[in-house]
Design an enzyme around this catalytic site. Structure first.
Site, PDB file in Angstrom:
ATOM      1  N   GLN B  16      37.256  39.786  80.210  1.00 26.92           N
ATOM      2  CA  GLN B  16      35.715  39.775  80.828  1.00 26.92           C
ATOM      3  C   GLN B  16      35.953  40.124  82.184  1.00 26.92           C
ATOM      4  OE1 GLN B  16      34.733  35.952  80.302  1.00 26.92           O
ATOM      5  NE2 GLN B  16      32.605  36.211  80.652  1.00 26.92           N
ATOM      6  N   GLY B  17      35.115  41.323  82.513  1.00 22.14           N
ATOM      7  CA  GLY B  17      35.293  41.424  83.927  1.00 22.14           C
ATOM      8  C   GLY B  17      36.346  42.459  84.498  1.00 22.14           C
ATOM      9  N   ALA B  18      36.184  43.029  85.552  1.00 23.76           N
ATOM     10  CA  ALA B  18      37.259  44.032  86.271  1.00 23.76           C
ATOM     11  C   ALA B  18      38.221  43.055  86.867  1.00 23.76           C
ATOM     12  CB  ALA B  18      36.559  44.967  87.072  1.00 23.76           C
ATOM     13  N   GLU B  19      39.473  43.819  86.852  1.00 21.34           N
ATOM     14  CA  GLU B  19      40.626  43.344  87.482  1.00 21.34           C
ATOM     15  C   GLU B  19      40.549  43.420  89.136  1.00 21.34           C
ATOM     16  OE1 GLU B  19      40.412  46.095  85.964  1.00 21.34           O
ATOM     17  OE2 GLU B  19      41.665  47.605  86.917  1.00 21.34           O
ATOM     18  N   ASP B 174      40.060  54.920  89.339  1.00 20.33           N
ATOM     19  CA  ASP B 174      40.575  53.312  89.245  1.00 20.33           C
ATOM     20  C   ASP B 174      42.048  53.137  88.780  1.00 20.33           C
ATOM     21  OD1 ASP B 174      40.469  50.685  89.833  1.00 20.33           O
ATOM     22  OD2 ASP B 174      39.288  50.195  87.863  1.00 20.33           O
TER      23      ASP B 174
HETATM   24  N1  ADP Z   1      41.942  51.240  74.211  1.00 21.26           N
HETATM   25  C1  ADP Z   1      42.293  50.081  74.121  1.00 21.26           C
HETATM   26  N2  ADP Z   1      43.314  49.429  73.318  1.00 21.26           N
HETATM   27  C2  ADP Z   1      43.594  48.056  73.662  1.00 21.26           C
HETATM   28  N3  ADP Z   1      43.347  47.299  74.702  1.00 21.26           N
HETATM   29  C3  ADP Z   1      42.552  47.963  75.756  1.00 21.26           C
HETATM   30  C4  ADP Z   1      42.012  49.118  75.492  1.00 21.26           C
HETATM   31  N4  ADP Z   1      41.455  49.228  76.548  1.00 21.26           N
HETATM   32  C5  ADP Z   1      41.178  48.196  77.491  1.00 21.26           C
HETATM   33  N5  ADP Z   1      41.965  47.376  76.737  1.00 21.26           N
HETATM   34  C6  ADP Z   1      42.272  46.272  77.268  1.00 21.26           C
HETATM   35  O1  ADP Z   1      40.938  45.533  77.894  1.00 21.26           O
HETATM   36  C7  ADP Z   1      41.022  45.345  79.264  1.00 21.26           C
HETATM   37  C8  ADP Z   1      39.973  45.819  79.986  1.00 21.26           C
HETATM   38  O2  ADP Z   1      39.599  47.104  79.659  1.00 21.26           O
HETATM   39  P1  ADP Z   1      39.024  48.250  80.781  1.00 21.26           P
HETATM   40  O3  ADP Z   1      38.907  49.291  80.001  1.00 21.26           O
HETATM   41  O4  ADP Z   1      40.156  48.353  81.813  1.00 21.26           O
HETATM   42  O5  ADP Z   1      37.828  47.618  81.482  1.00 21.26           O
HETATM   43  P2  ADP Z   1      37.433  46.886  82.945  1.00 21.26           P
HETATM   44  O6  ADP Z   1      38.776  46.850  83.873  1.00 21.26           O
HETATM   45  O7  ADP Z   1      36.618  47.832  83.522  1.00 21.26           O
HETATM   46  O8  ADP Z   1      37.047  45.572  82.494  1.00 21.26           O
HETATM   47  C9  ADP Z   1      42.377  46.305  79.761  1.00 21.26           C
HETATM   48  O9  ADP Z   1      43.183  45.618  80.709  1.00 21.26           O
HETATM   49  C10 ADP Z   1      43.147  46.185  78.450  1.00 21.26           C
HETATM   50  O10 ADP Z   1      44.105  45.205  78.394  1.00 21.26           O
HETATM   51 MG    MG Z   2      40.453  47.944  83.896  1.00 21.35          MG
END
Ligand code: ADP
Ligand code: MG
Lengths: 198, 275
Positions: B16-19, B174
């Site tokens: 949930q949300g960004a890191e 990012d």
């Molecule tokens: N294609 C994928 N397969 C498996 N896990 C993923 C994938 N894309 C994202 N995740 C998981 O979800 C988290 C959040 O996704 P992300 O695209 O980084 O969005 P945000 O950082 O903007 O919330 C990632 O840090 C990773 O752990």
């Molecule tokens: Mg991310």
């Protein structure tokens, strides 16, 4: 006959599909589909119902996921009232083609006089059984229904590479299996994102 | 209820949300529309998907909001396709519902690089709200062993993949160790080919297309900062990333990026002395 069941879709949540190869009557099929759109009245309704399928040239399909993705995007468009073509079945052909030209989509991905193998899909709801669909299908198609696995030998990778302009890129992938998996991934991704392509 | 809303209801929340790192570097951007991510299946037999859902904010004008959501999803999907076509390891696109704000991409089975490298533990207010516990440094190194790569090899995979992306003129926007996944060797989709461990770049929500040296240098600088803030004593690791980047880019291209990176670092240092 196989099916994709999209449990989360409110209506029309099942897509039956079957692979026919070889097909003996592609020219007749094509003519019937064109004619059905023109006939008026009750007779027209009957004929339109008889050919109410997506007839897809199987040689342009790379995988089951490719078919599923095109069907899913078509069903999604229908559920949102945003079909770009007349029916959910023609929408599948539209979704498969990389450009927004509907005539081109039907010419390339639909049935033509020289089509040898067809992937045929019918989108409906769970109240319709596969045997009822199959019976209807066997009345219009003169051909042999084969296992979906046969698609491996039917896919025309060179033509797909040309449509998606992937000749150079795929060569760099080396082994034939890597090339195909690369092309499949690009093609599936392109179908999935078509609504936000331009 | 709409199809995509139903799909989300039937799936599992992943995070949930960004890191932390991106929230620090792009505070204003991250405040608007942080996606929620879910693991889902379109049919019971389909391969798993990662759904990114950008829910609509209520306070903004509704139609404006739909357009913003739509353009962010379009941007992310286009960057992914550009990377895919250029052979960069990124997840394939599997479904798009721009009206509802949902992007579905290929599920990559593996572990985020952040969780494979020694570093700070989560749980403070910079946590990314992910479901599950943060492993200890030792557990992380054991996990890395399962993938059959050393830290050096991992750094090299990272540098190579970023170089491939920059050669395609895609700027990630990012780059952090959370936005990279090391894929489990067994989970490749090609049956007949022995599969190695592969590094995947993810999260193209802030990406754009550019051929400017400045943009590529800043991309690398963002990652350098992310490394030093999330993984203490990681400067040697980052050197490994740059070495592989250099190799893939070629001397000529690397020369100009390197000069600009030094420039960006200097600017960064000056700014932190002032502020
Ligand atoms: N294609 C994928 N397969 C498996 N896990 C993923 C994938 N894309 C994202 N995740 C998981 O979800 C988290 C959040 O996704 P992300 O695209 O980084 O969005 P945000 O950082 O903007 O919330 C990632 O840090 C990773 O752990
Ligand atoms: Mg991310």
């Amino acid at each position: 006959m196989q099916s994709f069941v999209f449990d989360h879709i409110p209506n029309n949540n099942i897509a039956y599909f079957a692979l026919y190869s070889p097909v003996q009557n592609p020219a007749e099929l094509k003519r019937r589909i064109i004619e059905a759109a023109k006939i008026e009245g009750e007779e027209g309704d009957k004929e339109r119902d008889a050919v109410n399928f997506a007839f897809i040239d199987a040689s342009l399909i790379t995988s089951k996921l490719h078919l599923e993705t095109a069907i899913y995007q078509a069903i999604l468009a229908e559920s949102q009232g945003s079909l770009r073509t007349k029916t959910v079945h023609s929408e599948i052909l539209f979704a498969l083609n990389p450009t927004n030209n509907i005539t081109e989509a039907i010419r390339r991905y639909g049935v033509s006089d020289s089509t040898k193998s067809l992937l045929i899909a019918h989108i409906t709801d769970k109240s319709k059984s596969s045997s009822a669909i199959e019976e209807k299908l066997n009345k219009v198609v003169d051909g042999t229904m084969v296992s979906f696995k046969e698609l491996d030998a039917i896919t025309d990778w060179d033509r797909i590479k040309k449509y998606y302009k992937l000749e150079k890129e795929s060569k760099e992938k080396g082994a034939i299996q890597s090339q195909r998996s690369f092309i499949d991934n690009v093609v599936v991704s392109s179908v999935a994102m078509k609504t936000v392509m331009q | 209820m709409s199809a995509s809303q139903n799909l989300i209801k039937s799936s599992h929340l992943v995070s949930q949300g960004a890191e932390a790192a991106s929230r620090l570097s792009f505070p204003c951007l991250q405040k608007y529309q942080c996606p929620k991510v879910y693991k889902a299946h379109l049919t019971p037999d389909s391969p798993p998907l990662l759904l990114k859902y950008r829910f609509q904010k209520q306070y903004r004008h509704p139609s404006l909001d739909v357009n913003l959501t739509r353009s962010r999803i379009a941007g992310e999907a286009r960057a992914l396709l550009k990377c895919l076509r250029s052979g960069v390891n990124v997840p394939g696109i599997r479904m798009v519902d721009a009206t509802e704000g949902v992007l579905g991409i290929e599920w990559i089975e593996g572990q985020s690089v952040r969780k494979l490298l020694p570093g700070e533990s989560e749980g403070d207010d910079e946590g990314e709200g992910e479901v599950g516990e943060e492993p200890t440094d030792e557990e992380k190194l054991d996990a890395l062993k399962e993938y059959g790569v050393s830290i050096d090899q991992l750094m090299s995979l990272i540098g190579t993949e970023i170089a491939k992306m920059h050669l395609a003129d895609v700027i990630h926007g990012d780059l952090t160790t959370s936005n990279m996944i090391l894929r489990r060797p067994s989970s490749s989709s090609i049956p007949d080919i022995p599969t190695q461990t592969q590094l995947f770049l993810i999260d193209f929500g802030l990406s754009y297309t550019s051929s400017l040296i400045e943009d590529k240098a800043v991309d690398l600088y963002v990652l350098e900062r992310a490394f030093s803030s999330t993984h203490p004593d990681s400067s040697l690791m980052f050197t490994g990333v740059l070495a592989a980047y250099q190799k893939k880019m070629g001397e000529k291209r690397w020369g100009v990026v390197k000069a600009r990176l030094d420039d960006v670092r200097l600017r960064g240092r000056k700014r932190s002395m002032v502020g």
